[in-house]
Each structure stands twice: as C-alpha cells, then as structure tokens.
Design a protein around this motif. Structure first.
Motif, PDB file in Angstrom:
ATOM      1  N   HIS A  14      -9.061   8.668  -1.066  1.00  0.00           N
ATOM      2  CA  HIS A  14      -8.200   9.851  -1.084  1.00  0.00           C
ATOM      3  C   HIS A  14      -8.980  11.071  -0.595  1.00  0.00           C
ATOM      4  O   HIS A  14      -8.675  12.209  -0.963  1.00  0.00           O
ATOM      5  N   ALA A  15      -9.974  10.826   0.245  1.00  0.00           N
ATOM      6  CA  ALA A  15     -10.877  11.893   0.677  1.00  0.00           C
ATOM      7  C   ALA A  15     -10.376  12.640   1.901  1.00  0.00           C
ATOM      8  O   ALA A  15     -10.770  13.783   2.138  1.00  0.00           O
ATOM      9  N   GLY A  16      -9.534  12.005   2.716  1.00  0.00           N
ATOM     10  CA  GLY A  16      -9.068  12.628   3.950  1.00  0.00           C
ATOM     11  C   GLY A  16      -9.754  12.049   5.168  1.00  0.00           C
ATOM     12  O   GLY A  16     -10.781  11.368   5.083  1.00  0.00           O
ATOM     13  N   GLY A  37      -5.693   8.539   2.476  1.00  0.00           N
ATOM     14  CA  GLY A  37      -4.651   9.323   1.838  1.00  0.00           C
ATOM     15  C   GLY A  37      -4.988  10.795   1.905  1.00  0.00           C
ATOM     16  O   GLY A  37      -5.904  11.208   2.619  1.00  0.00           O
ATOM     17  N   HIS A  38      -4.237  11.597   1.171  1.00  0.00           N
ATOM     18  CA  HIS A  38      -4.483  13.032   1.013  1.00  0.00           C
ATOM     19  C   HIS A  38      -3.938  13.854   2.170  1.00  0.00           C
ATOM     20  O   HIS A  38      -3.482  14.971   1.974  1.00  0.00           O
ATOM     21  N   ASP A  39      -3.966  13.323   3.379  1.00  0.00           N
ATOM     22  CA  ASP A  39      -3.539  14.078   4.555  1.00  0.00           C
ATOM     23  C   ASP A  39      -2.083  13.838   4.943  1.00  0.00           C
ATOM     24  O   ASP A  39      -1.589  14.459   5.895  1.00  0.00           O
ATOM     25  N   HIS A  40      -1.398  12.920   4.257  1.00  0.00           N
ATOM     26  CA  HIS A  40       0.022  12.640   4.491  1.00  0.00           C
ATOM     27  C   HIS A  40       0.296  12.173   5.920  1.00  0.00           C
ATOM     28  O   HIS A  40       1.295  12.549   6.542  1.00  0.00           O
ATOM     29  N   LEU A  41      -0.587  11.325   6.433  1.00  0.00           N
ATOM     30  CA  LEU A  41      -0.462  10.824   7.793  1.00  0.00           C
ATOM     31  C   LEU A  41       0.107   9.410   7.802  1.00  0.00           C
ATOM     32  O   LEU A  41       0.128   8.718   6.792  1.00  0.00           O
ATOM     33  N   LEU A  59       0.833  -1.202   0.000  1.00  0.00           N
ATOM     34  CA  LEU A  59       0.000   0.000   0.000  1.00  0.00           C
ATOM     35  C   LEU A  59       0.868   1.253   0.000  1.00  0.00           C
ATOM     36  O   LEU A  59       1.748   1.418   0.855  1.00  0.00           O
ATOM     37  N   LEU A  60       0.594   2.130  -0.963  1.00  0.00           N
ATOM     38  CA  LEU A  60       1.317   3.383  -1.100  1.00  0.00           C
ATOM     39  C   LEU A  60       0.312   4.508  -1.287  1.00  0.00           C
ATOM     40  O   LEU A  60      -0.804   4.293  -1.750  1.00  0.00           O
ATOM     41  N   THR A  82      -0.625   5.597   5.063  1.00  0.00           N
ATOM     42  CA  THR A  82       0.711   5.072   4.819  1.00  0.00           C
ATOM     43  C   THR A  82       1.714   6.135   4.412  1.00  0.00           C
ATOM     44  O   THR A  82       2.649   5.890   3.662  1.00  0.00           O
ATOM     45  N   GLY A  83       1.508   7.360   4.932  1.00  0.00           N
ATOM     46  CA  GLY A  83       2.512   8.390   4.756  1.00  0.00           C
ATOM     47  C   GLY A  83       2.558   8.972   3.358  1.00  0.00           C
ATOM     48  O   GLY A  83       1.611   8.878   2.581  1.00  0.00           O
ATOM     49  N   ALA A  84       3.682   9.582   3.033  1.00  0.00           N
ATOM     50  CA  ALA A  84       3.824  10.303   1.771  1.00  0.00           C
ATOM     51  C   ALA A  84       5.283  10.360   1.354  1.00  0.00           C
ATOM     52  O   ALA A  84       6.181   9.963   2.098  1.00  0.00           O
TER      53      ALA A  84
END
Length: 254
Positions: A176-178, A198-202, A5-6, A216-218
């Motif tokens: 990718h909604a946050g 995704g989207h929040d870079h957490l 997962l990326l 899973t980060g960014a």
C-alpha cells in the motif's frame, strides 16, 4: 489456485453488496481453491454513513468474506479512520476470521500491530504473502500518527522479503506504499512473484519476466483475479467489473 485481489474499497456502499455477490459467485463456480486479499483502505471517514456507524457495513462485508474464503487484509492508511488505535482493528478482524498483516510498528511500545506476513495453503500449494504500508505519515488520521512507526517501504522489502519468501512457494506482496516505492520493491522480487499495489487508485498491469505488478482500482469498481498454476510461473490476470445495478446477496444488510 486463484487469488481475488481488492484494494482501496473506501466504504463504497453503492457497490459493496454487488462486489460481495460477485465474489460469492466466483468462489462457488471457479472449481479452484480461492482466497481473498485486500490491499488496504477498507474504510472511508468521508462516507457519512460509515463514519457515524463506525464502519458497521464494512465489518459486515469482511465478516461475509471470511465465511466465503480465506481473507487477508494488509493495513492501509484508512484502517484507523473510525478508531485511532490499529490494535482494535486487528483484534476485531481476527475475531471474525480475517487475517491482518502489516509492517507498521506501534510507536508506543515497539511491537508490531500484526504479523508482517502470512502463509496460506491452497490446493496443495503454499502462498507466502507480505504486507507493506505507506510511510507517508500525513495520509493517516491525525490521532493515529503519534502511535505508528512505518519503515521506508523499499528498504523494508530489501531487508525482510528474503526471510519471508522461501523456495517452493508462491510469493505475493501487498504493497500500500504507492507506485514510486513499488518500483524499487519490484526490482528486488524473485521471478514469478506477484506485487499488488494500492494507495494510488490505479488500474494497471506490468510484466517483468514472470513477475506481475498490478493495481486493481478503487471504490469496489472491480475485482482482479490472479490464477497461479505453479510456483515461479507468471500469474494469469483477469479483471471483472462490478455492476452497481446487479443484485446484492439476500443476506446483505443494505
């Protein structure tokens, strides 16, 4: 089976070769069927090299991934950074063997840019994967905004996921909604599902029964491995940090 997962890669060329090497190594030695799921934002127009080349290094990365394992991309808000028309992204990705999913609608004619879901068969187990985009229109490139209609994420999930997900399969949502809309999506999922945010870079992991919600980060800093042993059971989550000093594959272009 295992899912790599990326999310939110954002043309992070300083680690992209090392990420590819880590994926190749994992697939070669896992002993299990593996697929790669990317939850949006492959590109980044803020990277000058990426912008001037139209993301050619990112495309090389996607091409290499598709040769290593089945690869699925959920459209984020940066997939049109280098070309305003998301149809071009979907077409090129499909040409190199990457499956694109999205619930974004083409505002010009009302059709979908890509199927909203995909199905993989891995090691005798079926995986049903749905893709959800952010409806924060202002986060998309300005020239893309008039071309897209994005449904409210939680409302779309409530209406459509019961038709996408069937009994006897593993269920995965690439959202990718946050985090805020993901809270509502999470509550509506069948037990044992995997919600990839995704989207929040957490970087996070949350358990709700047998369901798992992860980010899973960014910037290609890590990859997350989800091991699924049976449908309806909790995925086992492992994170692998990507060392930017590690070697890239010999065929990597940079």
């Amino acid at each position: 089976m295992q899912l790599i997962l990326l999310s939110d890669l954002h043309s992070a060329y300083e680690r992209m070769g090392q990420l590819l090497a880590a994926i190749e190594m994992h697939v070669a030695h896992s002993g299990l069927p593996v697929a790669v799921l990317i939850n949006g934002d492959v590109f980044e127009k803020g990277n000058v090299v990426a912008s001037r080349s139209g993301g050619e290094i990112d495309w090389a990365f996607l091409t290499a991934l598709a040769q290593v394992a089945p690869t699925i991309v959920n459209i984020g808000n940066h997939e049109s950074d280098f070309d305003a028309d998301l149809r071009h992204f979907t077409a090129r990705a499909n040409e190199i063997g990457v499956t694109v999913i999205s619930n974004i609608i083409d505002a010009r004619d009302g059709s979908a840019y890509a199927p909203a879901a995909a199905v993989l068969d891995l090691g005798g187990m079926q995986v049903q994967i749905a893709g959800i985009a952010t409806d924060a229109i202002n986060t998309y490139p300005a020239d893309t905004r008039p071309q897209i209609t994005v449904p409210a994420p939680a409302a779309w999930a409530a209406e459509n996921l019961p038709q996408v997900f069937t009994d006897g399969a593993a269920h995965v949502v690439l959202s990718h909604a946050g985090v805020v809309p993901d809270r509502e999506i999470l509550a509506a999922l069948p037990d044992g599902a995997l919600l990839v945010g995704g989207h929040d870079h957490l970087v996070l992991e949350h358990a709700a029964g047998a369901t798992r919600y992860i980010h899973t980060g960014a910037w290609s800093a890590l990859m997350t491995i989800a091991t699924i042993t049976a449908t309806g059971t909790a995925p086992v989550i492992e994170r692998i940090e990507i060392d930017r000093a590690a070697p890239s594959p010999p065929r990597w272009p940079i």
